[in-house]
Write an enzyme that holds these catalytic residues in place. Structure first.
Site, PDB file in Angstrom:
ATOM      1  CG  ASP A  91      -0.415  -0.066   2.547  1.00  0.00           C
ATOM      2  OD1 ASP A  91       0.723  -0.916   2.511  1.00  0.00           O
ATOM      3  OD2 ASP A  91      -0.710   0.415   3.598  1.00  0.00           O
ATOM      4  CD  GLU A 149       3.269  -1.301   7.566  1.00  0.00           C
ATOM      5  OE1 GLU A 149       3.405  -1.236   8.974  1.00  0.00           O
ATOM      6  OE2 GLU A 149       3.304  -0.083   7.009  1.00  0.00           O
ATOM      7  CD  GLU A 150       2.526   3.135   5.549  1.00  0.00           C
ATOM      8  OE1 GLU A 150       2.383   3.662   6.752  1.00  0.00           O
ATOM      9  OE2 GLU A 150       3.463   3.033   5.092  1.00  0.00           O
ATOM     10  NE  ARG A 189      17.905  -5.191  18.699  1.00  0.00           N
ATOM     11  CZ  ARG A 189      17.543  -5.802  19.866  1.00  0.00           C
ATOM     12  NH1 ARG A 189      16.396  -6.173  19.944  1.00  0.00           N
ATOM     13  NH2 ARG A 189      18.514  -5.615  21.047  1.00  0.00           N
ATOM     14  CG  HIS A 376       5.053   7.933   6.341  1.00  0.00           C
ATOM     15  ND1 HIS A 376       4.224   7.613   7.251  1.00  0.00           N
ATOM     16  CD2 HIS A 376       5.529   6.774   5.827  1.00  0.00           C
ATOM     17  CE1 HIS A 376       4.163   6.109   7.174  1.00  0.00           C
ATOM     18  NE2 HIS A 376       4.972   5.547   6.436  1.00  0.00           N
TER      19      HIS A 376
HETATM   20 NI    NI Z   1       6.428   1.189   5.511  1.00  0.00          NI
END
Ligand code: NI
Length: 403
Positions: A91, A149-150, A189, A376
């Site tokens: 997205d 995802e956002e 990590r 963003h």
């Molecule tokens: Ni992202």
């Protein structure tokens, strides 16, 4: 005793590298096509058509329409073995692009400002390579193209739709192109990489009145201000100082004029933490504090609290696998950033709650080329050299895990 690896084929990593490097111009072309047609979460119609059409073209088995616009590609070798999954999110964001580039967004007010166009491209490149080199691995590779995802959490309905089942996924990886790191680095990590994301909205209900006659009112601004201060004590006094957490009040709206006491104040904020044992802790504690302060002033409140994403927790062994491969692939003196962590959140966590895996950051900033704006930002863009690096890391992980 002679050691016999499960996969007796010698693996020629320079051959893999050479083959993937030849894909680079193609990767750039796909990425730019996707960049021009960004779509918001659960509306990735053109995007998933683009992905499905490529998979079709390459003869890769795939399923569309999962969790609305999600796609899963399944690439089988001819020998049984483990099931490995790779995830890409698809997205874009409600941002007006300010880059003046030939591949600028053609969708007004929508932009791939987080690099998910690159994630789709890296996953597509991996799918293409693996489909052409089914002898390089044993078992099955699932490539999961996830919507939304956002903030909307498209990973959760993908998991519920069964993408990790039948055949059951043994391990999973995913990456985020990362402009907080320069090109030629990887951040990875074991353990927590990204934070849990929770958020809340609170309305303080006081009693308005004349700014000069406070005794007749319940000042929602004074109550709200005390709430803002007191909530900071959750991190400073309640959370174990060995653990990290954030409580941020990002919104405080109240009042209409300088001489009027506001009868309501609206606060909004976000909570972040790494240690999953704090799940279910912050909401009730926050309410306890708000309730106490409101009671002390005779105000009332309405509170809504949402637990959005769990923390992204990497499996130690798979994080080590990614690290050793990344060290080999990136060929840069900058190398692997070992303890990279951010309080940002990611719904990759819904997958990693179900199966062991590793999410990692692939450095994509290049200040010399003016490609270093943060994610963003309306001028976000990344160094596309990272695309073939991403494909190479994914392919090498498959080749190493599925052998
Ligand atoms: Ni992202």
């Amino acid at each position: 005793m002679v050691f016999t690896p499960l996969n007796p084929l010698p693996v020629d990593t320079s051959r893999i590298r050479a083959a993937i490097r030849t894909l680079q111009p193609q990767l750039v072309e796909w990425r730019r096509q996707l960049h021009q047609k960004p779509e918001l979460g659960f509306q990735e119609v053109l995007t998933s058509e683009f992905v499905a059409q490529k998979l079709q073209e390459w003869g890769i088995e795939h399923q569309t329409g999962i969790a609305k616009t999600g796609i899963m590609a399944t690439i089988r070798s001819d020998r049984p073995g483990p099931v490995f999954a790779i995830r890409a999110d698809m997205d874009a964001l409600p941002i007006q692009e300010q880059n003046e580039v030939p591949y600028k967004s053609q969708h007004d007010g929508i932009m791939h400002a987080c690099g998910h166009d690159g994630h789709i491209t890296v996953a597509l490149g991996t799918a293409y390579y693996l489909s052409q080199h089914r002898d390089d691995f044993i078992g099955t590779v699932k490539i999961i193209f996830q919507p939304a995802e956002e903030g909307l959490g498209g990973a959760e309905p993908m998991v519920k739709a069964g993408v990790l089942k039948n055949p059951d996924v043994d391990a999973m990886i995913g990456l985020h192109l990362w402009n907080n790191l320069p090109l030629g680095t990887v951040g990875v990590r074991a353990g927590a990489l990204m934070a849990a994301v929770e958020c809340f909205e609170c309305i303080i209900l006081g009693k308005g009145g004349h700014g000069a006659i406070p005794q007749q009112t319940i000042d929602s601004v004074v109550v709200g201000a005390q709430v803002v201060n007191a909530l900071q004590t959750i991190v400073s006094r309640n959370v174990n100082p060995i653990d990290s957490a954030v409580v941020t009040i990002g919104e405080f709206h109240a009042g209409t004029a300088h001489n009027v006491i506001a009868d309501t104040a609206k606060l909004g904020g976000t909570v972040r933490y790494f240690n999953p044992t704090y799940k279910g802790y912050f909401g009730p504690r926050l309410e306890q504090i708000i309730r106490g302060i409101c009671q002390a002033h005779g105000a009332r409140y309405e509170l809504n609290y949402w637990e959005l994403y769990p923390p992204v927790i990497n499996d130690g062994a798979i994080a080590n696998l990614v690290r050793s491969i990344a060290e080999d692939v990136i060929e840069s003196p900058l190398g692997v950033v070992p303890d990279c962590q951010t309080m940002g959140g990611e719904d990759m966590s819904f997958f990693l709650q179900e199966v062991p895996g590793c999410y990692f950051f692939l450095g994509s900033a290049n200040a010399e080329k003016d490609l270093a704006y943060p994610h963003h930002h309306p001028r976000f863009d990344f160094d596309e050299t990272a695309l073939s690096m991403g494909v190479e890391i994914f392919v090498r992980c498959v080749e190493k895990f599925c052998r």
